[in-house]
Scaffold this active site. Structure first.
Site, PDB file in Angstrom:
ATOM      1  N   GLY A   1       0.779  -1.232   0.000  1.00  0.00           N
ATOM      2  CA  GLY A   1       0.000   0.000   0.000  1.00  0.00           C
ATOM      3  C   GLY A   1       0.810   1.280   0.000  1.00  0.00           C
ATOM      4  O   GLY A   1       0.324   2.320   0.462  1.00  0.00           O
ATOM      5  N   THR A   2       2.019   1.260  -0.567  1.00  0.00           N
ATOM      6  CA  THR A   2       2.780   2.522  -0.603  1.00  0.00           C
ATOM      7  C   THR A   2       2.108   3.524  -1.548  1.00  0.00           C
ATOM      8  O   THR A   2       2.174   4.728  -1.305  1.00  0.00           O
ATOM      9  CB  THR A   2       4.259   2.312  -0.993  1.00  0.00           C
ATOM     10  OG1 THR A   2       4.344   1.767  -2.310  1.00  0.00           O
ATOM     11  CG2 THR A   2       4.972   1.398  -0.011  1.00  0.00           C
ATOM     12  N   ASN A   3       1.460   3.023  -2.587  1.00  0.00           N
ATOM     13  CA  ASN A   3       0.708   3.954  -3.454  1.00  0.00           C
ATOM     14  C   ASN A   3      -0.511   4.516  -2.735  1.00  0.00           C
ATOM     15  O   ASN A   3      -0.842   5.694  -2.896  1.00  0.00           O
ATOM     16  CB  ASN A   3       0.296   3.257  -4.757  1.00  0.00           C
ATOM     17  CG  ASN A   3       1.409   3.264  -5.791  1.00  0.00           C
ATOM     18  OD1 ASN A   3       1.757   4.318  -6.329  1.00  0.00           O
ATOM     19  ND2 ASN A   3       1.992   2.106  -6.038  1.00  0.00           N
TER      20      ASN A   3
ATOM     21  N   ILE B   1      -9.011  -9.784 -10.280  1.00  0.00           N
ATOM     22  CA  ILE B   1      -9.612  -9.299 -11.526  1.00  0.00           C
ATOM     23  C   ILE B   1     -11.087  -8.996 -11.246  1.00  0.00           C
ATOM     24  O   ILE B   1     -11.816  -9.856 -10.748  1.00  0.00           O
ATOM     25  CB  ILE B   1      -9.525 -10.370 -12.647  1.00  0.00           C
ATOM     26  CG1 ILE B   1      -8.070 -10.830 -12.841  1.00  0.00           C
ATOM     27  CG2 ILE B   1     -10.136  -9.859 -13.947  1.00  0.00           C
ATOM     28  CD1 ILE B   1      -7.110  -9.801 -13.336  1.00  0.00           C
ATOM     29  N   LEU B   2     -11.517  -7.770 -11.560  1.00  0.00           N
ATOM     30  CA  LEU B   2     -12.914  -7.398 -11.329  1.00  0.00           C
ATOM     31  C   LEU B   2     -13.788  -7.972 -12.446  1.00  0.00           C
ATOM     32  O   LEU B   2     -13.377  -8.034 -13.603  1.00  0.00           O
ATOM     33  CB  LEU B   2     -13.051  -5.869 -11.292  1.00  0.00           C
ATOM     34  CG  LEU B   2     -12.309  -5.196 -10.129  1.00  0.00           C
ATOM     35  CD1 LEU B   2     -12.268  -3.681 -10.336  1.00  0.00           C
ATOM     36  CD2 LEU B   2     -12.949  -5.548  -8.789  1.00  0.00           C
TER      37      LEU B   2
ATOM     38  N   ASN C   1      -6.480   2.160 -12.744  1.00  0.00           N
ATOM     39  CA  ASN C   1      -5.502   1.212 -12.209  1.00  0.00           C
ATOM     40  C   ASN C   1      -4.098   1.742 -12.473  1.00  0.00           C
ATOM     41  O   ASN C   1      -3.875   2.447 -13.451  1.00  0.00           O
ATOM     42  CB  ASN C   1      -5.671  -0.140 -12.927  1.00  0.00           C
ATOM     43  CG  ASN C   1      -4.654  -1.169 -12.486  1.00  0.00           C
ATOM     44  OD1 ASN C   1      -4.407  -1.347 -11.289  1.00  0.00           O
ATOM     45  ND2 ASN C   1      -4.041  -1.851 -13.439  1.00  0.00           N
TER      46      ASN C   1
ATOM     47  N   HIS D   1      -0.320   0.361 -13.333  1.00  0.00           N
ATOM     48  CA  HIS D   1       0.343  -0.858 -13.805  1.00  0.00           C
ATOM     49  C   HIS D   1       1.850  -0.611 -13.867  1.00  0.00           C
ATOM     50  O   HIS D   1       2.280   0.426 -14.383  1.00  0.00           O
ATOM     51  CB  HIS D   1      -0.203  -1.245 -15.186  1.00  0.00           C
ATOM     52  CG  HIS D   1       0.313  -2.557 -15.651  1.00  0.00           C
ATOM     53  ND1 HIS D   1      -0.208  -3.761 -15.217  1.00  0.00           N
ATOM     54  CD2 HIS D   1       1.347  -2.877 -16.465  1.00  0.00           C
ATOM     55  CE1 HIS D   1       0.469  -4.752 -15.766  1.00  0.00           C
ATOM     56  NE2 HIS D   1       1.424  -4.242 -16.526  1.00  0.00           N
TER      57      HIS D   1
END
Ligand code: GAR
Length: 187
Positions: free
Chosen positions: A12-14, A86-87, A101, A103
């Site tokens: 979770g650094t983003n 994957i949603l 998202n 990537h």
């Protein structure tokens, strides 16, 4: 005030960067209203540390349906920040234009099923690519195929390893993710 829901699977650094840049005003007029994790992960702890509402929905075939139930109707943007499930196509269509998202490569290269995290960096090294980078894109039913919002590259050198690439990619992500979120929220 725009409401953001953030999905995480990892450290979770983003997510942290998004929280910090909302606080600093780089992302304008926004609030993280909910963090959803698909597994136990440090990203969930970060949400708790910041007193952000958070929920764990175990990954698997019911994930998208359960997610749909908890997402506030007032949500302006769903942000996948190191999210590995994957949603479902139906979910992507319901929220069309409102899911983005990040990537860890230069899409359309090195995207699609199985291309996540260290797998991407190994593939980039194996292909002897001269550059890599990060991409923020809209999420559609095709994996990693949605319209690109922002992308930035860096040079890959002969000394690079999957580990050094991961670090370099993270720096690029910390730069372009807040910019992309601010852009999408303020179109
Ligand atoms: C990031 O590099 C992100 O691009 C990647 O996972 C990392 C998460 O780091 N996402 C994917 O591979 C999705 N296909 P973080 O948990 O420290 O933000």
């Amino acid at each position: 005030m725009k409401n953001i829901v953030i999905l995480v699977s990892g450290s979770g650094t983003n997510l942290q960067r998004i929280i910090d840049t909302i606080e600093s005003g780089e992302i304008r007029n926004a609030k993280v209203s909910l963090v959803v994790a698909d597994r136990e992960c440090y990203g969930l702890e970060r949400a708790k540390n910041h007193h952000i509402e958070n929920i764990l929905i175990p990954r698997g075939k019911n994930f998208s349906n359960e997610l749909e139930k908890v997402i506030p109707v007032t949500t302006d943007l769903i942000v996948l920040a190191g999210f590995l499930s994957i949603l479902k196509p139906e979910f992507c269509e319901t929220w069309n234009g409102k899911i983005i998202n990040i990537h860890p490569a230069l899409l359309p290269k090195f995207g699609g099923k199985g291309m996540w995290g260290h797998h991407v960096h190994h593939a980039v090294i194996d292909a002897q690519e001269k550059e890599s980078g990060a991409t923020v894109h809209f999420v559609t039913r095709g994996i990693d195929e949605g319209e690109i919002i922002l992308q930035k590259s860096f040079e890959v050198t002969a000394e690079d390893t999957p580990q050094t690439l991961a670090e370099k990619v993270h720096y690029i992500e910390y730069e372009i993710f807040p910019k992309a979120i601010d852009k999408v929220l303020n179109i």
